[in-house]
Design a protein around this motif. Structure first.
Motif, PDB file in Angstrom:
ATOM      1  N   GLU A  84      -4.672  -2.698  -4.738  1.00 47.59           N
ATOM      2  CA  GLU A  84      -3.824  -3.180  -3.640  1.00 47.59           C
ATOM      3  C   GLU A  84      -3.077  -1.997  -3.037  1.00 47.59           C
ATOM      4  O   GLU A  84      -2.661  -1.085  -3.749  1.00 47.59           O
ATOM      5  N   ASP A  85      -2.911  -2.017  -1.719  1.00 46.66           N
ATOM      6  CA  ASP A  85      -2.222  -0.924  -1.033  1.00 46.66           C
ATOM      7  C   ASP A  85      -1.131  -1.500  -0.126  1.00 46.66           C
ATOM      8  O   ASP A  85      -1.366  -2.465   0.616  1.00 46.66           O
ATOM      9  N   ARG A  86       0.059  -0.905  -0.191  1.00 46.63           N
ATOM     10  CA  ARG A  86       1.181  -1.339   0.649  1.00 46.63           C
ATOM     11  C   ARG A  86       1.703  -0.145   1.436  1.00 46.63           C
ATOM     12  O   ARG A  86       1.922   0.928   0.871  1.00 46.63           O
ATOM     13  N   ARG A  87       1.906  -0.325   2.697  1.00 49.82           N
ATOM     14  CA  ARG A  87       2.420   0.751   3.540  1.00 49.82           C
ATOM     15  C   ARG A  87       3.503   0.176   4.469  1.00 49.82           C
ATOM     16  O   ARG A  87       3.360  -0.935   4.991  1.00 49.82           O
ATOM     17  N   GLY A  88       4.567   0.956   4.645  1.00 46.87           N
ATOM     18  CA  GLY A  88       5.649   0.468   5.498  1.00 46.87           C
ATOM     19  C   GLY A  88       6.591   1.578   5.898  1.00 46.87           C
ATOM     20  O   GLY A  88       6.321   2.767   5.701  1.00 46.87           O
ATOM     21  N   ILE A  89       7.715   1.189   6.432  1.00 48.12           N
ATOM     22  CA  ILE A  89       8.727   2.134   6.912  1.00 48.12           C
ATOM     23  C   ILE A  89      10.074   1.742   6.303  1.00 48.12           C
ATOM     24  O   ILE A  89      10.438   0.557   6.292  1.00 48.12           O
ATOM     25  N   MET A  90      10.816   2.731   5.808  1.00 44.96           N
ATOM     26  CA  MET A  90      12.147   2.501   5.243  1.00 44.96           C
ATOM     27  C   MET A  90      12.104   1.463   4.123  1.00 44.96           C
ATOM     28  O   MET A  90      13.002   0.641   3.979  1.00 44.96           O
ATOM     29  N   GLY A  91      11.049   1.524   3.330  1.00 43.49           N
ATOM     30  CA  GLY A  91      10.953   0.627   2.191  1.00 43.49           C
ATOM     31  C   GLY A  91      10.523  -0.780   2.527  1.00 43.49           C
ATOM     32  O   GLY A  91      10.489  -1.644   1.657  1.00 43.49           O
ATOM     33  N   VAL A  92      10.202  -1.024   3.781  1.00 42.59           N
ATOM     34  CA  VAL A  92       9.769  -2.365   4.192  1.00 42.59           C
ATOM     35  C   VAL A  92       8.246  -2.355   4.349  1.00 42.59           C
ATOM     36  O   VAL A  92       7.695  -1.576   5.127  1.00 42.59           O
ATOM     37  N   ASP A  93       7.575  -3.230   3.574  1.00 42.06           N
ATOM     38  CA  ASP A  93       6.121  -3.308   3.631  1.00 42.06           C
ATOM     39  C   ASP A  93       5.682  -3.985   4.923  1.00 42.06           C
ATOM     40  O   ASP A  93       5.947  -5.175   5.138  1.00 42.06           O
ATOM     41  N   LEU A  94       5.021  -3.205   5.746  1.00 41.00           N
ATOM     42  CA  LEU A  94       4.516  -3.754   7.000  1.00 41.00           C
ATOM     43  C   LEU A  94       3.024  -4.067   6.929  1.00 41.00           C
ATOM     44  O   LEU A  94       2.549  -5.013   7.555  1.00 41.00           O
ATOM     45  N   LEU A  95       2.325  -3.242   6.170  1.00 43.21           N
ATOM     46  CA  LEU A  95       0.872  -3.430   6.033  1.00 43.21           C
ATOM     47  C   LEU A  95       0.523  -3.593   4.564  1.00 43.21           C
ATOM     48  O   LEU A  95       0.919  -2.779   3.732  1.00 43.21           O
ATOM     49  N   LYS A  96      -0.198  -4.627   4.284  1.00 38.83           N
ATOM     50  CA  LYS A  96      -0.628  -4.888   2.921  1.00 38.83           C
ATOM     51  C   LYS A  96      -2.129  -5.151   2.942  1.00 38.83           C
ATOM     52  O   LYS A  96      -2.613  -5.964   3.732  1.00 38.83           O
ATOM     53  N   SER A  97      -2.873  -4.443   2.061  1.00 39.14           N
ATOM     54  CA  SER A  97      -4.329  -4.626   2.000  1.00 39.14           C
ATOM     55  C   SER A  97      -4.778  -4.649   0.537  1.00 39.14           C
ATOM     56  O   SER A  97      -4.111  -4.116  -0.352  1.00 39.14           O
ATOM     57  N   ARG A  98      -5.889  -5.293   0.332  1.00 37.71           N
ATOM     58  CA  ARG A  98      -6.445  -5.417  -1.026  1.00 37.71           C
ATOM     59  C   ARG A  98      -7.957  -5.256  -0.943  1.00 37.71           C
ATOM     60  O   ARG A  98      -8.593  -5.718   0.010  1.00 37.71           O
ATOM     61  N   GLN A  99      -8.513  -4.585  -1.960  1.00 39.71           N
ATOM     62  CA  GLN A  99      -9.962  -4.385  -1.985  1.00 39.71           C
ATOM     63  C   GLN A  99     -10.497  -4.614  -3.395  1.00 39.71           C
ATOM     64  O   GLN A  99      -9.959  -4.100  -4.372  1.00 39.71           O
ATOM     65  N   ALA A 100     -11.531  -5.437  -3.461  1.00 33.95           N
ATOM     66  CA  ALA A 100     -12.233  -5.663  -4.728  1.00 33.95           C
ATOM     67  C   ALA A 100     -13.616  -5.018  -4.616  1.00 33.95           C
ATOM     68  O   ALA A 100     -14.239  -5.051  -3.552  1.00 33.95           O
ATOM     69  N   ARG A 160      -7.387   4.211   7.724  1.00 31.01           N
ATOM     70  CA  ARG A 160      -8.351   5.078   7.047  1.00 31.01           C
ATOM     71  C   ARG A 160      -7.782   5.594   5.733  1.00 31.01           C
ATOM     72  O   ARG A 160      -8.481   5.636   4.705  1.00 31.01           O
ATOM     73  N   ASP A 161      -6.514   5.975   5.723  1.00 28.42           N
ATOM     74  CA  ASP A 161      -5.887   6.465   4.496  1.00 28.42           C
ATOM     75  C   ASP A 161      -5.810   5.369   3.434  1.00 28.42           C
ATOM     76  O   ASP A 161      -6.058   5.621   2.250  1.00 28.42           O
ATOM     77  N   ALA A 162      -5.465   4.165   3.890  1.00 31.75           N
ATOM     78  CA  ALA A 162      -5.377   3.053   2.948  1.00 31.75           C
ATOM     79  C   ALA A 162      -6.754   2.743   2.354  1.00 31.75           C
ATOM     80  O   ALA A 162      -6.888   2.489   1.151  1.00 31.75           O
ATOM     81  N   SER A 163      -7.787   2.772   3.193  1.00 36.44           N
ATOM     82  CA  SER A 163      -9.146   2.505   2.718  1.00 36.44           C
ATOM     83  C   SER A 163      -9.584   3.540   1.692  1.00 36.44           C
ATOM     84  O   SER A 163     -10.205   3.217   0.667  1.00 36.44           O
ATOM     85  N   ALA A 164      -9.258   4.829   1.955  1.00 36.05           N
ATOM     86  CA  ALA A 164      -9.619   5.898   1.017  1.00 36.05           C
ATOM     87  C   ALA A 164      -8.890   5.736  -0.305  1.00 36.05           C
ATOM     88  O   ALA A 164      -9.473   5.927  -1.382  1.00 36.05           O
ATOM     89  N   ASP A 165      -7.601   5.373  -0.238  1.00 30.62           N
ATOM     90  CA  ASP A 165      -6.827   5.175  -1.465  1.00 30.62           C
ATOM     91  C   ASP A 165      -7.359   3.994  -2.273  1.00 30.62           C
ATOM     92  O   ASP A 165      -7.443   4.059  -3.508  1.00 30.62           O
ATOM     93  N   LEU A 166      -7.715   2.923  -1.602  1.00 29.30           N
ATOM     94  CA  LEU A 166      -8.264   1.752  -2.289  1.00 29.30           C
ATOM     95  C   LEU A 166      -9.572   2.103  -2.997  1.00 29.30           C
ATOM     96  O   LEU A 166      -9.791   1.716  -4.156  1.00 29.30           O
ATOM     97  N   ALA A 167     -10.456   2.812  -2.303  1.00 32.22           N
ATOM     98  CA  ALA A 167     -11.750   3.197  -2.886  1.00 32.22           C
ATOM     99  C   ALA A 167     -11.554   4.130  -4.078  1.00 32.22           C
ATOM    100  O   ALA A 167     -12.220   3.984  -5.121  1.00 32.22           O
ATOM    101  N   ARG A 168     -10.637   5.081  -3.951  1.00 25.41           N
ATOM    102  CA  ARG A 168     -10.385   6.036  -5.031  1.00 25.41           C
ATOM    103  C   ARG A 168      -9.804   5.329  -6.257  1.00 25.41           C
ATOM    104  O   ARG A 168     -10.224   5.581  -7.388  1.00 25.41           O
ATOM    105  N   ASN A 169      -8.867   4.435  -6.032  1.00 26.76           N
ATOM    106  CA  ASN A 169      -8.284   3.698  -7.151  1.00 26.76           C
ATOM    107  C   ASN A 169      -9.310   2.805  -7.833  1.00 26.76           C
ATOM    108  O   ASN A 169      -9.318   2.682  -9.068  1.00 26.76           O
ATOM    109  N   ASN A 170     -10.177   2.191  -7.045  1.00 31.17           N
ATOM    110  CA  ASN A 170     -11.220   1.341  -7.627  1.00 31.17           C
ATOM    111  C   ASN A 170     -12.212   2.156  -8.458  1.00 31.17           C
ATOM    112  O   ASN A 170     -12.693   1.698  -9.503  1.00 31.17           O
ATOM    113  N   SER A 171     -12.533   3.368  -8.003  1.00 28.94           N
ATOM    114  CA  SER A 171     -13.460   4.224  -8.749  1.00 28.94           C
ATOM    115  C   SER A 171     -12.875   4.607 -10.105  1.00 28.94           C
ATOM    116  O   SER A 171     -13.561   4.561 -11.134  1.00 28.94           O
ATOM    117  N   ARG A 172     -11.594   4.980 -10.112  1.00 28.53           N
ATOM    118  CA  ARG A 172     -10.943   5.329 -11.372  1.00 28.53           C
ATOM    119  C   ARG A 172     -10.914   4.139 -12.319  1.00 28.53           C
ATOM    120  O   ARG A 172     -11.173   4.259 -13.521  1.00 28.53           O
TER     121      ARG A 172
END
Length: 228
Positions: A84-100, A160-172
């Motif tokens: 799961e990946d969370r991205r936001g501004i000032m500690g507020v999650d604006l974008l949330k994505s999940r990849q299986a 793109r950054d979120a997608s790369a992080d999700l793929a990398r975390n899934n590989s590990r």
């Protein structure tokens, strides 16, 4: 009359010498062929049938002489990873994505034969039985076939950054899960049995060819109790 005999004798002698010389010339190639065939037969016998009398252990060790490692079992399976990946501004999650991801993985089980010295072999001459003690299996690092993976992504917008992080975390995660699965008792039992069968086959046939007949080969791992 005497002159005729003398002329005939002079004519015959050179002809006989020529025939003898021709015969020697024809024999030489055949002698070379016979010598080469004898040498080839001796080398073949030396390589495949010769063994020192009363030294079946030496003959058995020859079977492993040129092998430092022997792959005895390979397991291919699929592992599931989820990130799961969370991205936001000032500690507020604006974008949330999940990849299986479902990722195929392959693990190999190998025997280290570099430690197979004479102490690991025992020959019982009374019943033609060879007992071999082999080292514990080595499990390779999981090989992930990421090109064949299946992914399922959720999120309103996945950068793109979120997608790369999700793929990398899934590989590990997949590699860790695959390594754990490789040590599963049931899978490990199959690999250990395959190792024993491989060693048994690698020794029984060479010993039989070496002239020891129908030899029984018993194989066990370090630390494993001898049956009976």
């Amino acid at each position: 009359m005497a002159d005729d005999l003398k002329t005939r004798k002079t004519t015959v002698e050179p002809q006989v010498r020529r025939e003898q010389s021709l015969a020697r010339t024809q024999v030489v190639p055949w002698l070379i062929v016979i010598v080469l065939l004898a040498a080839a037969a001796w080398l073949g016998w030396r390589a495949f049938f010769y063994h020192e009398e009363g030294d079946p252990v030496g003959s058995a060790m020859l079977a492993f002489e040129k092998q430092n490692s022997l792959t005895v079992f390979s397991s291919r399976f699929e592992v599931v990873a989820e990130s799961e990946d969370r991205r936001g501004i000032m500690g507020v999650d604006l974008l949330k994505s999940r990849q299986a991801a479902i990722i195929p993985a392959t693990v190999e089980y190998r025997l280290d034969l570099s430690t197979m010295d004479r102490d690991r072999f025992e020959w019982n001459d009374s019943n033609d039985t060879m007992t071999v003690v082999i080292p514990q299996l080595r499990i390779s690092r999981p090989n992930l076939d990421e090109a064949a993976q299946k992914t399922f992504t959720e999120g309103t917008y996945v950068s793109r950054d979120a997608s790369a992080d999700l793929a990398r975390n899934n590989s590990r995660q997949a590699e860790r899960k695959a390594a754990e699965f490789a040590k599963n008792p049931e899978v490990l039992a199959l690999a250990r049995q395959a190792a024993k069968d491989a060693v048994r086959q690698n020794l029984a046939i060479p010993l039989e060819v070496a002239g020891y007949g129908n030899v029984t080969v018993n194989v066990r791992f370090d630390g494993e109790k001898q049956p009976g």
